[in-house]
Scaffold this active site. Structure first.
Site, PDB file in Angstrom:
ATOM      1  CG  ASP A 116      14.548  10.429  -0.772  1.00  0.00           C
ATOM      2  OD1 ASP A 116      15.499  11.070  -0.296  1.00  0.00           O
ATOM      3  OD2 ASP A 116      13.892   9.572  -0.143  1.00  0.00           O
ATOM      4  CG  ASP A 140      10.001   7.205   1.016  1.00  0.00           C
ATOM      5  OD1 ASP A 140      10.914   8.043   0.924  1.00  0.00           O
ATOM      6  OD2 ASP A 140       9.994   6.284   1.847  1.00  0.00           O
ATOM      7  CB  CYS A 196     -21.181  14.485 -31.444  1.00  0.00           C
ATOM      8  SG  CYS A 196     -22.240  15.936 -31.492  1.00  0.00           S
ATOM      9  CG  ASP A 226      11.361  12.675  -0.138  1.00  0.00           C
ATOM     10  OD1 ASP A 226      12.458  13.265  -0.085  1.00  0.00           O
ATOM     11  OD2 ASP A 226      11.228  11.461   0.076  1.00  0.00           O
TER      12      ASP A 226
END
Length: 833
Positions: free
Chosen positions: A514, A712, A93, A716
């Site tokens: 981008d 990508d 619990c 970036d």
């Protein structure tokens, strides 16, 4: 270089801690770190070695290493910490979670501890060199067990373990149910059906009936129910009660009262010698049923990660000098040549060197269509070959393969604690003591103010409070949803590298993209060539391509490919220098050659105004104009076009349909960028920015909204880190993916709205679970205490309390499992008008 601080007066008990430190570069760094450590009260001495980048600290044994770590961080350096997972048995619990975290946090060297109830795992960030035995001892001392695990190996048998636990609980429940049924019929049947009462009295009599009930109830409590006593009693003795302790207290109270009423009725007040053996037995049986259903459901929550682990091949067919040999996957090394036959699973990552085929990558990327592979193509371990045959050279094995990295990402995300969990932790840390207090208050109130028989009423109502208030559902509400949600996301090709991204993504208001390689194919083509007077096209293209061959930019690759198609031979280039975000320059045959944007030309003192009209027309057509200068004179303008990805327009439309603002940030010129933006329906464009300018653009957007950035490329990575949420395409660079919070394995931009949709669905599911868990306790604890008795005479039987408590956990797990069928609905799957 090694330096030492002057020793302080030695303390009575001291110990030595070794810390690895990043960021030191010179002797002044050493002095600064040592000074910071020496200032911590309790430090006896410190020795910092620049060569090994380690600090050896002697300090008072009572001093927590986290204070030394904090001092190093304040000085501007980074202590190197390790992360280790500990599989734990016995947690049931939310109070168990709080207890284990508290015990782990008290271990010297532990900086942070996070326990996931659904995964039954503790993730600990610790100072390198911290004694693992001390951590395991703390877990045991808290009343739990550390599950054995092979060093450095993931726990791949979690599903089998959970299945075994479910089977064990099923056996225990079956035994308990078989013993409880006649007991229930004897007692409750006699109350409800007069014929049963008459038959029992005629055959057994009251005294024998109670003795038989005693035998059956005792067998249930100390047979299948012994598991509650084994865990609950030690926790009671160490004054750290958990759910098991609440069950022990409740069932023991009902059983003990009934034993006294059966064998020593004279010690009870007249009219109070009732028995509640059936309540104790039924409570144990129902809770075992709930735990069995819970174990089965918890086993299903981790199916996604087990399916990923199941993708790992066991053997590989390696090409040797004397033929093809099948070897264990652990024996495969980078550089080996592996033969793949039709229908076989690709064992590790590599590059195809011979043959061709179609490969099913759906389990890795979520994309249903197979991918064509031939010589030079990359293949990924865990994917399935189609009908062709090919040979590939191994590039990555073991933990370095993409599949292993995906599994680690999913495991990390599933084990994470979201910010929403902090509220739950604060409440549950005090919940069990509050339940005990409520039960005592209930007992006292009924004993003093209740109707006759007051002792019986006090006992039974206190038992109902103890049973119904077990905080199982609270502890499961968040981690089960996270496990199922991130697992479902992985099946869709969406990887949450950081757990808190799952919650943060739902609050995003702006999505910034981008352009090159993200919104577009990233495979541009040379489309136009405008030659200035006095230059010859083949020679100009030769020089441009020779210079661009030194660049890794996609546009450079397009120019080189065009020259190669025309049969142009490239020449040697000297003094090559990249101009970040604008172009490249060098020297060919003694002449300076400059290729780049209009910004590069301006910086080089080249006037391009003569081509302004043609450049504007090309930009309006969505093409990127570039200029070439030879010997300080403008020689040509070329145009490169990068086609928009098929799914870009629908992804942008889906985001806008969800009320999000869409922005494009690119280093491309403004005209080209706006042309692409118009075609895709993008709201705002930030163009002509250098890589650093992308970061500034993201910062500006963040001033007014929460921003997700999608990219990508290597350039970036800073913007991905700066954004509230960084989303990288799995088809991009490793650096970009390492900087991101979320990775889209397929490179399909539809994954962006899908990731946001699954984030919203998961957090919505968590809120539903938390509402149910808290509302259940807030509403039913007072009912169990008897607040409705003065109004309508209603009392909640401990049997119903046990049933409700078990069902609450099963409901939470069942609700979380709904996410396994979640299919993101992408609104506006169309191009904008």
């Amino acid at each position: 270089m090694t330096a030492h601080t002057p020793l302080q007066q030695p303390l009575t008990a001291s110990k030595t801690t070794t810390l690895a430190i990043d960021g030191m570069s010179c002797a002044s760094c050493v002095a600064r770190v040592e000074k910071a450590i020496a200032a911590v009260p309790g430090v006896v001495g410190a020795s910092v070695n620049l060569a090994t980048e380690r600090a050896t600290v002697t300090h008072d044994a009572s001093l927590e290493p986290k204070r030394i770590v904090a001092a190093i961080e304040t000085a501007g350096y980074t202590p190197r910490l390790a992360t280790q997972a500990f599989p734990i048995e016995g947690m049931t619990c939310a109070s168990c979670v709080a207890r284990v975290e508290k015990a782990l946090s008290a271990v010297p060297g532990v900086q942070e501890a996070s326990v996931n109830l659904a995964m039954e795992t503790a993730t600990v960030r610790l100072v390198e060199g911290t004694e693992i035995a001390a951590i395991e001892a703390a877990i045991v001392k808290a009343g739990y067990a550390v599950r054995p695990q092979a060093e450095g190996q993931p726990e791949t048998d979690a599903g089998d373990r959970q299945s075994r636990e479910a089977r064990r609980l099923a056996r225990a429940f079956t035994v308990a149910a078989v013993l409880t049924l006649p007991l229930f019929l004897l007692e409750m049947g006699s109350h409800v059906v007069p014929a049963i009462h008459d038959a029992v009295m005629a055959t057994l009599g009251m005294d024998m009936s109670r003795r038989l009930q005693f035998v059956l109830a005792t067998l249930v409590l100390f047979g299948p129910g012994l598991t509650f006593f084994r865990k609950g009693v030690p926790n009671l003795l160490r004054l750290a009660p958990d759910m098991n302790a609440l069950v022990v207290l409740g069932t023991s109270a009902a059983w003990s009262y009934s034993v006294v009423a059966t064998f020593l009725p004279s010690v009870l007040p007249p009219g109070t010698d009732n028995v509640y053996f059936e309540a104790a037995a039924v409570i144990v049986t129902l809770i075992l049923l709930g735990r069995m259903l819970e174990a089965r459901a918890k086993g299903r929550t981790g199916q996604a990660i087990r399916r990923l682990m199941g993708l790992q091949a066991r053997t590989a067919r390696v090409v040797r000098a004397d033929g093809v040999v099948e070897v264990a996957i652990g024996a495969v090394k980078p550089g080996d040549r592996v033969l793949i036959r039709p229908g076989e699973k690709i064992p590790v990552d590599g590059e195809v060197v011979e043959g061709r085929s179609l490969v099913d990558q759906s389990m890795m990327t979520g994309e249903p269509l197979p991918v064509a592979v031939s010589e030079g193509a990359s293949v990924v371990g865990g994917t399935i070959n189609g009908t062709g045959t090919f040979t590939f050279v191994v590039t990555k094995t073991g933990a370095d393969t993409l599949l292993s990295q995906i599994i680690r990402m999913v495991e990390t995300a599933q084990g994470a604690k979201l910010p929403i969990q902090a509220m739950v932790d604060r409440i549950t840390a005090r919940f069990v003591p509050a339940v005990l207090a409520a039960a005592l208050l209930t007992f006292a109130a009924w004993l003093i103010f209740g109707p006759t028989p007051s002792l019986a009423h006090a006992t039974i109502n206190a038992v109902a409070v103890l049973i119904i208030a077990c905080p199982c559902a609270m502890g499961l509400a968040t981690p089960t949803s996270i496990m199922v949600g991130t697992g479902r996301a992985a099946e869709l090709g969406i990887l949450f590298r950081k757990g808190d991204a799952l919650q943060a993504l739902r609050d995003v208001e702006v999505v910034a993209f981008d352009k090159t390689g993200t919104l577009t194919q990233g495979q541009p083509e040379l489309t136009d060539f405008v030659l200035m007077q006095g230059f010859e096209q083949t020679e100009v293209l030769r020089r441009i391509a020779s210079l661009e061959a030194r660049s890794e930019h996609p546009i450079a690759a397009a120019i080189v490919a065009s020259a190669e198609r025309d049969g142009i031979t490239l020449v040697n280039v000297t003094d090559v220098a990249a101009l970040p975000g604008s172009g490249v320059k060098g020297v060919i045959d003694g002449e300076a050659v400059l290729v780049g944007s209009d910004r590069a030309m301006r910086d080089g003192g080249i006037d391009v105004s003569a081509l302004a009209t043609q450049a504007a027309a090309l930009g309006d057509a969505g093409k990127s104009p570039l200029y070439a200068a030879i010997g300080g004179r403008l020689a040509a303008m070329i145009a490169v076009s990068d086609p928009v990805k098929d799914g870009s327009a629908s992804a942008v439309a889906a985001l806008k349909a969800d009320g999000l603002k869409v922005v494009m940030i690119t280093g491309d010129n403004s005209r080209t960028a706006h042309a692409v933006a118009r075609a895709l329906g993008i709201d705002e464009v930030v163009a002509d920015v250098l890589p650093g300018g992308k970061v500034e653009a993201v910062k500006a957007l963040r001033q007014n909204a929460r921003v997700a950035f999608v990219g990508d490329g290597i350039n970036d990575a800073p913007a991905l880190s700066e954004a509230d949420i960084g989303i990288a395409l799995g088809t991009g660079t490793d650096i970009a993916m390492e900087s991101a919070d979320v990775v889209l394995m397929s490179g399909d931009l539809a994954g962006v709205p899908r990731a946001i949709a699954i984030s919203k669905a998961t957090i919505r599911n968590i809120r539903q679970n938390l509402f149910w868990a808290f509302a259940y306790n807030v509403s039913l604890v007072p009912v169990a205490a008897g607040v409705l008795y003065p109004v309508n005479g209603m009392l909640l039987s401990p049997i119903l309390a046990a049933c409700a408590m078990s069902l609450s956990s099963v409901f939470v797990l069942g609700n979380a499992l709904r996410l396994r069928r979640f299919s993101p609905t992408i609104h506006a799957e169309r191009t904008p008008s």
